[in-house]
Design a protein around this motif. Structure first.
Motif, PDB file in Angstrom:
ATOM      1  N   ALA A  58       1.089  -1.375   0.183  1.00  0.00           N
ATOM      2  CA  ALA A  58      -0.124  -0.157   0.043  1.00  0.00           C
ATOM      3  C   ALA A  58       0.872   1.454  -0.133  1.00  0.00           C
ATOM      4  O   ALA A  58       0.566   2.260  -0.669  1.00  0.00           O
ATOM      5  CB  ALA A  58      -0.833   0.122   1.158  1.00  0.00           C
ATOM      6  N   ALA A  59       1.894   1.228   0.720  1.00  0.00           N
ATOM      7  CA  ALA A  59       2.647   2.471   0.813  1.00  0.00           C
ATOM      8  C   ALA A  59       3.571   2.677  -0.574  1.00  0.00           C
ATOM      9  O   ALA A  59       3.952   3.616  -0.896  1.00  0.00           O
ATOM     10  CB  ALA A  59       3.845   2.068   1.927  1.00  0.00           C
ATOM     11  N   VAL A  60       3.946   1.510  -1.074  1.00  0.00           N
ATOM     12  CA  VAL A  60       4.673   1.560  -2.428  1.00  0.00           C
ATOM     13  C   VAL A  60       3.838   2.169  -3.426  1.00  0.00           C
ATOM     14  O   VAL A  60       4.103   3.082  -4.420  1.00  0.00           O
ATOM     15  CB  VAL A  60       5.357   0.478  -2.751  1.00  0.00           C
ATOM     16  N   LEU A  61       2.599   1.638  -3.533  1.00  0.00           N
ATOM     17  CA  LEU A  61       1.480   2.022  -4.356  1.00  0.00           C
ATOM     18  C   LEU A  61       1.308   3.414  -4.320  1.00  0.00           C
ATOM     19  O   LEU A  61       1.276   4.303  -5.165  1.00  0.00           O
ATOM     20  CB  LEU A  61       0.354   1.289  -4.424  1.00  0.00           C
ATOM     21  N   GLU A  62       1.038   3.929  -3.027  1.00  0.00           N
ATOM     22  CA  GLU A  62       0.794   5.245  -3.018  1.00  0.00           C
ATOM     23  C   GLU A  62       2.139   6.332  -3.298  1.00  0.00           C
ATOM     24  O   GLU A  62       1.806   7.453  -3.695  1.00  0.00           O
ATOM     25  CB  GLU A  62       0.597   5.540  -1.443  1.00  0.00           C
ATOM     26  N   ALA A  63       3.335   5.921  -2.827  1.00  0.00           N
ATOM     27  CA  ALA A  63       4.420   6.588  -3.161  1.00  0.00           C
ATOM     28  C   ALA A  63       4.451   6.857  -4.647  1.00  0.00           C
ATOM     29  O   ALA A  63       5.392   8.037  -5.100  1.00  0.00           O
ATOM     30  CB  ALA A  63       5.619   5.934  -2.489  1.00  0.00           C
ATOM     31  N   ASN A  64       4.090   5.896  -5.281  1.00  0.00           N
ATOM     32  CA  ASN A  64       4.279   6.068  -6.769  1.00  0.00           C
ATOM     33  C   ASN A  64       3.003   6.674  -7.679  1.00  0.00           C
ATOM     34  O   ASN A  64       3.155   6.266  -8.986  1.00  0.00           O
ATOM     35  CB  ASN A  64       4.630   4.733  -7.449  1.00  0.00           C
ATOM     36  N   GLY A  65       1.898   6.794  -6.927  1.00  0.00           N
ATOM     37  CA  GLY A  65       0.748   7.162  -7.793  1.00  0.00           C
ATOM     38  C   GLY A  65       0.151   6.268  -8.293  1.00  0.00           C
ATOM     39  O   GLY A  65      -0.522   6.535  -9.351  1.00  0.00           O
ATOM     40  N   LEU A  66       0.237   5.073  -7.699  1.00  0.00           N
ATOM     41  CA  LEU A  66      -0.424   3.881  -8.426  1.00  0.00           C
ATOM     42  C   LEU A  66      -1.550   3.402  -7.726  1.00  0.00           C
ATOM     43  O   LEU A  66      -1.681   3.512  -6.581  1.00  0.00           O
ATOM     44  CB  LEU A  66       0.665   2.558  -8.489  1.00  0.00           C
ATOM     45  N   SER A  67      -2.565   2.862  -8.419  1.00  0.00           N
ATOM     46  CA  SER A  67      -3.752   2.251  -8.025  1.00  0.00           C
ATOM     47  C   SER A  67      -3.954   0.759  -8.449  1.00  0.00           C
ATOM     48  O   SER A  67      -3.367   0.468  -9.677  1.00  0.00           O
ATOM     49  CB  SER A  67      -5.147   3.042  -8.097  1.00  0.00           C
ATOM     50  N   ILE A  68      -4.244   0.027  -7.819  1.00  0.00           N
ATOM     51  CA  ILE A  68      -4.584  -1.411  -7.968  1.00  0.00           C
ATOM     52  C   ILE A  68      -5.891  -1.603  -8.538  1.00  0.00           C
ATOM     53  O   ILE A  68      -6.971  -1.227  -7.997  1.00  0.00           O
ATOM     54  CB  ILE A  68      -4.152  -2.325  -6.945  1.00  0.00           C
ATOM     55  N   VAL A  69      -6.178  -2.286  -9.563  1.00  0.00           N
ATOM     56  CA  VAL A  69      -7.209  -2.398 -10.322  1.00  0.00           C
ATOM     57  C   VAL A  69      -8.107  -3.926  -9.764  1.00  0.00           C
ATOM     58  O   VAL A  69      -9.054  -4.204 -10.384  1.00  0.00           O
ATOM     59  CB  VAL A  69      -7.521  -2.082 -11.689  1.00  0.00           C
ATOM     60  N   GLY A  70      -7.091  -4.593  -9.299  1.00  0.00           N
ATOM     61  CA  GLY A  70      -7.566  -6.017  -9.080  1.00  0.00           C
ATOM     62  C   GLY A  70      -6.583  -7.007  -8.855  1.00  0.00           C
ATOM     63  O   GLY A  70      -5.146  -6.770  -8.965  1.00  0.00           O
ATOM     64  N   SER A  71      -6.669  -8.242  -8.794  1.00  0.00           N
ATOM     65  CA  SER A  71      -5.409  -8.960  -8.934  1.00  0.00           C
ATOM     66  C   SER A  71      -6.068 -10.652  -9.104  1.00  0.00           C
ATOM     67  O   SER A  71      -6.996 -11.088  -8.616  1.00  0.00           O
ATOM     68  CB  SER A  71      -5.059  -9.111  -7.524  1.00  0.00           C
ATOM     69  N   HIS A  72      -5.388 -11.362  -9.930  1.00  0.00           N
ATOM     70  CA  HIS A  72      -5.529 -12.848 -10.248  1.00  0.00           C
ATOM     71  C   HIS A  72      -5.059 -13.655  -9.021  1.00  0.00           C
ATOM     72  O   HIS A  72      -3.956 -13.441  -8.461  1.00  0.00           O
ATOM     73  CB  HIS A  72      -5.094 -13.135 -11.524  1.00  0.00           C
ATOM     74  N   ILE A  73      -5.847 -14.615  -8.744  1.00  0.00           N
ATOM     75  CA  ILE A  73      -5.657 -15.478  -7.423  1.00  0.00           C
ATOM     76  C   ILE A  73      -5.532 -16.794  -7.898  1.00  0.00           C
ATOM     77  O   ILE A  73      -6.740 -17.410  -8.523  1.00  0.00           O
ATOM     78  CB  ILE A  73      -6.594 -15.239  -6.667  1.00  0.00           C
ATOM     79  N   ASN A  74      -4.404 -17.627  -7.769  1.00  0.00           N
ATOM     80  CA  ASN A  74      -4.348 -18.944  -8.172  1.00  0.00           C
ATOM     81  C   ASN A  74      -3.609 -19.631  -7.118  1.00  0.00           C
ATOM     82  O   ASN A  74      -2.363 -19.199  -6.913  1.00  0.00           O
ATOM     83  CB  ASN A  74      -3.793 -19.381  -9.440  1.00  0.00           C
ATOM     84  N   PRO A  75      -4.029 -20.625  -6.466  1.00  0.00           N
ATOM     85  CA  PRO A  75      -5.202 -21.574  -6.554  1.00  0.00           C
ATOM     86  C   PRO A  75      -6.475 -20.340  -6.136  1.00  0.00           C
ATOM     87  O   PRO A  75      -6.196 -19.807  -5.133  1.00  0.00           O
ATOM     88  CB  PRO A  75      -5.076 -22.813  -6.200  1.00  0.00           C
TER      89      PRO A  75
END
Length: 292
Positions: A58-75
């Motif tokens: 969360a800190a790295v995303l915020e520091a770089n102005g990034l947002s997450i749109v989702g994530s693949h989960i396997n299994p």
């Protein structure tokens, strides 16, 4: 409406394995502001892989102005989803998706059982204010008793609980037109994956045209056999009608993001991402939100 564009971190998995935080920063430097995770070790790591904790990510995303749109989960294991959903809720992710699924040829009952499981995942996501989305490959376009498996999945899942991340490349490789499917399920398509297919390639675009028997049992092993690394080129440099796809997506009521995904490249991960990013800057109706 402009179509928002992001990048699937599977595209830069080699760089992520070496330096995940630095790779995220470099993606931001290329102008990407949206990323999608790809966790193929969800049985041991509840996050996006690479051992990054929720707080640190969360800190790295915020520091770089990034947002997450989702994530693949396997299994996609119902018994282990609690920590996974907690992690993704904690980083502000709006949802999770399946990575890849296989269906024994002709076994419609199995498809229905998996659809029931997808509904249950959707329920668990909804309890946390998140969504679950189904991501396809080419094997969903086999027909069981005359009906594509993709249709069986979508017709046996609750539209309120199971949304769609349509991988347009794999729809084409399954012998179908993704634009037709997008129109058919317009209310459910919230994400897409966009790849590209090379010009003058030795294989037909449709894998069922002489490469894969449409009646064979497609397993992970068979999938990997026919997934030719040379069948991928940087996105926007090949033959797929990406501008038409963008124009269609812009009309959807609930669409969120077109996610660029590079499965293989002859270029280094981040150089490949740069090439795709530059190609997309020449298309109409997209929004990368490049950082100043």
């Amino acid at each position: 409406m402009s179509v928002e564009v992001g990048i699937q971190l599977y595209s830069v998995r080699n760089a992520m394995a070496v330096d995940p935080e630095g790779t995220l920063a470099r993606l931001a430097g290329l102008g990407f502001t949206r990323v999608e995770g790809a966790n193929h070790e969800a049985d041991t790591d509840p996050g996006i892989g690479f051992g990054i904790s929720a707080d640190r990510l969360a800190a790295v995303l915020e520091a770089n102005g990034l947002s997450i749109v989702g994530s693949h989960i396997n299994p996609l294991d119902l018994s282990q989803l609690g920590p996974t959903l907690d992690f993704h809720a904690g980083i502000g992710s709006p949802g999770i998706g399946c990575d890849i699924e296989f269906y024994p040829y002709g076994d419609i009952d199995y498809v229905k059982r998996r659809a029931d499981a997808f509904n249950r995942v959707g329920e668990l996501c909804a309890q946390r204010g998140m969504v679950f989305y189904y991501h396809n490959h080419f094997q969903e376009f086999q027909e069981f008793d005359g009906t594509p498996v993709y249709e069986l999945i979508l017709e046996h899942t609750d539209p309120a609980l199971v949304k769609i991340e349509m991988d347009t490349f794999w729809v084409y490789r399954g012998g179908h037109d993704p634009l037709e499917w997008i129109h058919r399920y317009a209310d459910r398509v919230i994400l897409t994956h966009q790849k590209d297919f090379p010009r003058d390639f030795s294989e037909p675009l449709n894998l069922y045209d002489g490469i894969v028997d449409p009646r064979e049992n497609i397993t992970l092993e068979r999938f990997l056999e026919v997934k030719n690394p040379l069948s991928f080129v940087e996105i926007g440099t090949g033959t797929l009608p990406i501008q038409d796809i963008i124009t269609t997506l812009a009309e959807l009521p609930s669409f969120r993001c077109m996610v660029l995904e590079q499965d293989f490249s002859t270029n280094e991960d981040l150089e490949s991402a740069r090439i795709s990013r530059d190609a997309f800057s020449r298309l109409r109706g997209t929004e990368l939100e490049s950082r100043a």
